[in-house]
Design an enzyme around this catalytic site. Sequence first.
Site, mmCIF file in Angstrom:
data_model
loop_
_atom_site.group_PDB
_atom_site.id
_atom_site.type_symbol
_atom_site.label_atom_id
_atom_site.label_comp_id
_atom_site.label_asym_id
_atom_site.label_seq_id
_atom_site.Cartn_x
_atom_site.Cartn_y
_atom_site.Cartn_z
ATOM 1 C CB CYS A 1 -0.973 -0.038 1.166
ATOM 2 S SG CYS A 1 -2.374 1.094 0.991
ATOM 3 C CG HIS A 2 -0.030 4.927 1.450
ATOM 4 N ND1 HIS A 2 -1.292 4.366 1.529
ATOM 5 C CD2 HIS A 2 -0.173 6.073 0.744
ATOM 6 C CE1 HIS A 2 -2.159 5.150 0.900
ATOM 7 N NE2 HIS A 2 -1.504 6.194 0.409
ATOM 8 C CD GLU B 1 -3.202 8.725 -1.771
ATOM 9 O OE1 GLU B 1 -4.152 8.967 -0.998
ATOM 10 O OE2 GLU B 1 -2.159 8.166 -1.391
#
Length: 239
Positions: A140-141, A171
Amino acid sequence: MPLPKKAAIIITSYNGPLYPDGMNTGAFLSEVYDPFKAYTDAGFEVDIVSETGKFGWDEHSLSPAFAPQEMIEASKNPENAFAKALANIKKASATTASDYGLVNVAGGHGTVFDFVGKAPGDAALAGKVYDNGGLVVAVCHGPCLLPDVVDKDGNHIVKGKQVTGFPDSGEIVMGLVETLDKGNLAYTERVLKAAGANYLEAAPPFDSKVVVDGRLVTGANPASATPAAETAIKLFGEL
């Protein structure tokens, strides 16, 4: 010499404001719990690690949409192995890379604050485990950390590699573009491309996607956390 059957799950130290509704971001619960469960079920010892030895949860990740009750209970019950690991979180600079055969970098929007150029201990641990022939997993991030991960020769391990991570389109769906831009915060997709990686997007942005390139495993979003860990477990058995 065989690699240690021990994993370090690296999480963000940031816990503070981000969301328009006023809620804080931080480490995303399921992206920590899911790999923890997958690795421990497969017989790995697991440590949880952050740059400062501290952490806080992304408040959105605690909602029933992302965290079933048993996951919440596992994080709070002092007798549960997951809660014990959280209570004994380690500072990255205090770890020994040779103890681990695998590093799993978890996400949560907290990483856009502290993983890009601000987590040298986390990056060094991942780089040394990779140097030792181990696996690096990022979801993910979490892949925001990868551009700072280098091997012993100073080569960026992500350069020229096929990877994924949370896409810009995600986002947009979350309504965070204005917030990220205003704060000059990182977009996972953009930092990976800037580092010379061959970025592969999950489309739709919340569908599970796992990409493997050598000893680097990346996942695109929370739904990818368990599949990425399961992929890493299989690869570990082949090293």
